[in-house]
Design a protein around this motif. Structure first.
Motif, PDB file in Angstrom:
ATOM      1  N   THR A  12      46.242 -32.426  -9.969  1.00 36.08           N
ATOM      2  CA  THR A  12      46.417 -30.990  -9.749  1.00 36.08           C
ATOM      3  C   THR A  12      46.850 -30.709  -8.309  1.00 36.08           C
ATOM      4  N   ASP A  13      47.846 -29.850  -8.175  1.00 37.67           N
ATOM      5  CA  ASP A  13      48.399 -29.411  -6.891  1.00 37.67           C
ATOM      6  C   ASP A  13      49.280 -30.447  -6.197  1.00 37.67           C
ATOM      7  N   ASP A  14      49.495 -31.602  -6.821  1.00 31.08           N
ATOM      8  CA  ASP A  14      50.530 -32.501  -6.296  1.00 31.08           C
ATOM      9  C   ASP A  14      51.876 -31.771  -6.338  1.00 31.08           C
ATOM     10  N   VAL A  15      52.706 -32.026  -5.358  1.00 27.16           N
ATOM     11  CA  VAL A  15      54.002 -31.363  -5.274  1.00 27.16           C
ATOM     12  C   VAL A  15      55.117 -32.305  -5.715  1.00 27.16           C
ATOM     13  N   ILE A  16      55.998 -31.806  -6.571  1.00 27.96           N
ATOM     14  CA  ILE A  16      57.268 -32.458  -6.873  1.00 27.96           C
ATOM     15  C   ILE A  16      58.341 -31.655  -6.152  1.00 27.96           C
ATOM     16  N   SER A  49      56.720 -29.632 -17.858  1.00 26.26           N
ATOM     17  CA  SER A  49      55.697 -30.197 -18.734  1.00 26.26           C
ATOM     18  C   SER A  49      54.543 -30.773 -17.917  1.00 26.26           C
ATOM     19  N   LEU A  50      54.864 -31.458 -16.821  1.00 25.04           N
ATOM     20  CA  LEU A  50      53.810 -31.980 -15.945  1.00 25.04           C
ATOM     21  C   LEU A  50      53.007 -30.848 -15.314  1.00 25.04           C
ATOM     22  N   ARG A  51      53.675 -29.756 -14.986  1.00 21.50           N
ATOM     23  CA  ARG A  51      52.951 -28.611 -14.439  1.00 21.50           C
ATOM     24  C   ARG A  51      51.993 -28.037 -15.478  1.00 21.50           C
ATOM     25  N   LYS A  52      52.467 -27.946 -16.716  1.00 22.91           N
ATOM     26  CA  LYS A  52      51.617 -27.414 -17.786  1.00 22.91           C
ATOM     27  C   LYS A  52      50.402 -28.308 -18.027  1.00 22.91           C
ATOM     28  N   ARG A  53      50.611 -29.621 -17.972  1.00 27.09           N
ATOM     29  CA  ARG A  53      49.539 -30.544 -18.338  1.00 27.09           C
ATOM     30  C   ARG A  53      48.616 -30.879 -17.173  1.00 27.09           C
ATOM     31  N   PHE A  54      49.193 -31.061 -15.983  1.00 27.19           N
ATOM     32  CA  PHE A  54      48.392 -31.547 -14.863  1.00 27.19           C
ATOM     33  C   PHE A  54      48.252 -30.547 -13.711  1.00 27.19           C
ATOM     34  N   GLY A  55      48.984 -29.440 -13.765  1.00 27.92           N
ATOM     35  CA  GLY A  55      48.869 -28.471 -12.695  1.00 27.92           C
ATOM     36  C   GLY A  55      49.608 -28.855 -11.432  1.00 27.92           C
ATOM     37  N   VAL A  56      50.669 -29.656 -11.552  1.00 29.07           N
ATOM     38  CA  VAL A  56      51.466 -29.985 -10.368  1.00 29.07           C
ATOM     39  C   VAL A  56      52.263 -28.757  -9.944  1.00 29.07           C
ATOM     40  N   ARG A  67      54.352 -32.684   1.962  1.00 26.81           N
ATOM     41  CA  ARG A  67      54.022 -34.090   1.684  1.00 26.81           C
ATOM     42  C   ARG A  67      54.004 -34.338   0.173  1.00 26.81           C
ATOM     43  N   PRO A  68      55.138 -34.164  -0.490  1.00 23.66           N
ATOM     44  CA  PRO A  68      55.169 -34.212  -1.953  1.00 23.66           C
ATOM     45  C   PRO A  68      54.769 -35.576  -2.509  1.00 23.66           C
ATOM     46  N   ARG A  69      54.186 -35.527  -3.695  1.00 22.30           N
ATOM     47  CA  ARG A  69      53.851 -36.768  -4.413  1.00 22.30           C
ATOM     48  C   ARG A  69      55.117 -37.466  -4.858  1.00 22.30           C
ATOM     49  N   LEU A  70      56.167 -36.677  -5.135  1.00 23.62           N
ATOM     50  CA  LEU A  70      57.446 -37.230  -5.572  1.00 23.62           C
ATOM     51  C   LEU A  70      58.570 -36.363  -5.037  1.00 23.62           C
ATOM     52  N   VAL A  71      59.623 -37.015  -4.548  1.00 20.13           N
ATOM     53  CA  VAL A  71      60.885 -36.358  -4.224  1.00 20.13           C
ATOM     54  C   VAL A  71      61.906 -36.830  -5.253  1.00 20.13           C
ATOM     55  N   SER A  72      62.643 -35.871  -5.823  1.00 18.53           N
ATOM     56  CA  SER A  72      63.591 -36.212  -6.876  1.00 18.53           C
ATOM     57  C   SER A  72      64.926 -35.531  -6.622  1.00 18.53           C
TER      58      SER A  72
END
Length: 412
Positions: free
Chosen positions: A113-117, A133-140, A166-171
């Motif tokens: 939860t609250d991880d940033v993409i 979908s990840l936001r819906k399921r995990f709250g990212v 400081r994002p968890r993932l950069v895409s």
């Protein structure tokens, strides 16, 4: 990666590539004017020959036995793809599509939860849906970097967002499906390395069209298909996995007996290579066809393809720009061989059907494919034309003339 997208380059490159021989290798060139390489490239005869040959072998001796007999050739898929993008075979996983590869890569990241993409406004539609979908399921949280005035992501603004969130993932998507934009993925990668951030690149539309070097890009994960500019079969793609990701213990959510060893009743160990991102069952004829397509592209020469293919697209844009009622939509400091445009007064399906009737292959894109980009451009649809190195300048001119004729019919 170099910018050689000027229209004048196409004539010079034609002297270096034997376009007639390449077309002779491509049976589809005798049937259609194929300007839908961003959808599927026309396969060359050596590719289909390999695939049909393997299917015949399976029919004669059995599927398991045929794959065992062709084990060395199957390994060739990994060596060819590795050579194509400057890595090792152990860093390559086969996938059924770029989207499958992308979803598998995402599933290996333990989002909380609250991880940033952190991504861009010019991303591929399926990637954006996966993030939602990840936001819906995990709250990212999903953060989109702004675009620069000339089009494409503002890299410095994106770097500032990296430092802030400081994002968890950069895409980033190298070339989006809905326009000719080429995103500066290596510049983004430089900032990711400086900040030690996980970086995923979608190279679906750029592999087979541009020189791709994962070391230069600086990505941890890269996904691509084989069916587009690489001219391989449908149902094929790959995932590049960096050594850093492998050492970090990343693994897909649903790992199977090919990607892991069941070491005890209550435990397993993932294999040490990118094979942990694969599944046990393979479409072996497709794998062999993908290897043949990659070998073919490398023999033609990716540097030569990189010069000729975008140059054909630049010629097409130059021909379309002056046509009344036609609005070319591609923006950015560097453009690929995807040419997108709208036509005033015409309905999308009818216009494409008219192109089909002329033997010209094309594709439609709609706002639901590119919510940010099409909203910025205030369009609901566009037609996409995507030539490749085996197309000719005469075909480019013929297609432009056809657009002019059909576009004019909508204003009578």
């Amino acid at each position: 990666m170099r910018d050689n997208s000027s229209a004048s380059g196409s004539g010079r490159e034609a002297l270096q590539l034997d376009v007639a021989a390449l077309r002779a290798d491509t049976p589809g060139c005798r049937q259609v004017i194929h300007f839908n390489n961003a959808g599927c490239g026309l396969m060359a005869a050596p590719v289909t020959d390999v695939m049909v040959g393997h299917l015949n072998l399976e029919a004669r001796i059995g599927g398991y036995e045929a794959s065992a007999a062709r084990a060395a050739e199957v390994r060739g898929f990994y060596t060819e793809i590795a050579a194509l993008i400057n890595t090792t075979p152990d860093n390559i996983a086969f996938a059924g599509s770029a989207t499958h590869a992308y979803a598998t890569a995402l599933s290996s990241i333990p989002f909380e939860t609250d991880d940033v993409i952190l991504t861009t406004r010019d991303d591929f539609v399926s990637n954006q849906i996966a993030f939602l979908s990840l936001r819906k399921r995990f709250g990212v949280r999903i953060v989109h970097a702004p675009n620069a005035p000339e089009g494409g992501v503002d890299v410095e603004a994106m770097a500032a967002l990296m430092r802030t969130h400081r994002p968890r993932l950069v895409s980033a998507t190298h070339v989006p499906t809905n326009s000719g934009l080429v995103s500066p993925v290596a510049e983004i990668g430089r900032h990711c390395r400086e900040l030690d951030l996980l970086y995923l690149v979608d190279a679906c539309q750029s592999v087979g069209q541009f020189v791709i070097d994962v070391e230069e890009i600086g990505c941890d994960l890269l996904t691509a298909t084989c069916r587009k500019f690489l001219r391989g079969p449908r149902g094929s793609g790959f995932l590049y996995v960096s050594d850093r990701v492998l050492r970090g213990g990343y693994e897909p959510l649903f790992i199977d007996m090919h990607g892991a060893r069941w070491t005890e009743p209550g435990g397993y160990e993932p294999v040490g290579t990118a094979a942990r991102f694969e599944e046990w069952e393979f479409p072996y004829a497709t794998v062999l066809g993908s290897a043949a397509a990659t070998r073919y592209a490398r023999k033609v020469g990716i540097e030569a393809i990189e010069r000729r293919t975008p140059a054909l697209a630049a010629r097409l844009r130059d021909r379309l720009e002056p046509i009344p009622g036609v609005r070319v939509l591609d923006r950015g400091p560097r453009l690929a061989a995807l040419v997108t445009f709208s036509v005033a007064g015409r309905q999308p399906q009818q216009f494409k059907a008219a192109m089909d009737a002329l033997g010209i292959n094309s594709a439609l894109s709609f706002r639901e494919f590119a919510q940010f980009d099409f909203a910025d451009k205030d369009v609901e649809w566009c037609l996409r034309l995507s030539p490749h190195y085996y197309n000719t300048e005469e075909e480019v001119d013929h297609v432009a003339d056809a657009v002019a004729d059909l576009g004019g019919q909508g204003r009578r």
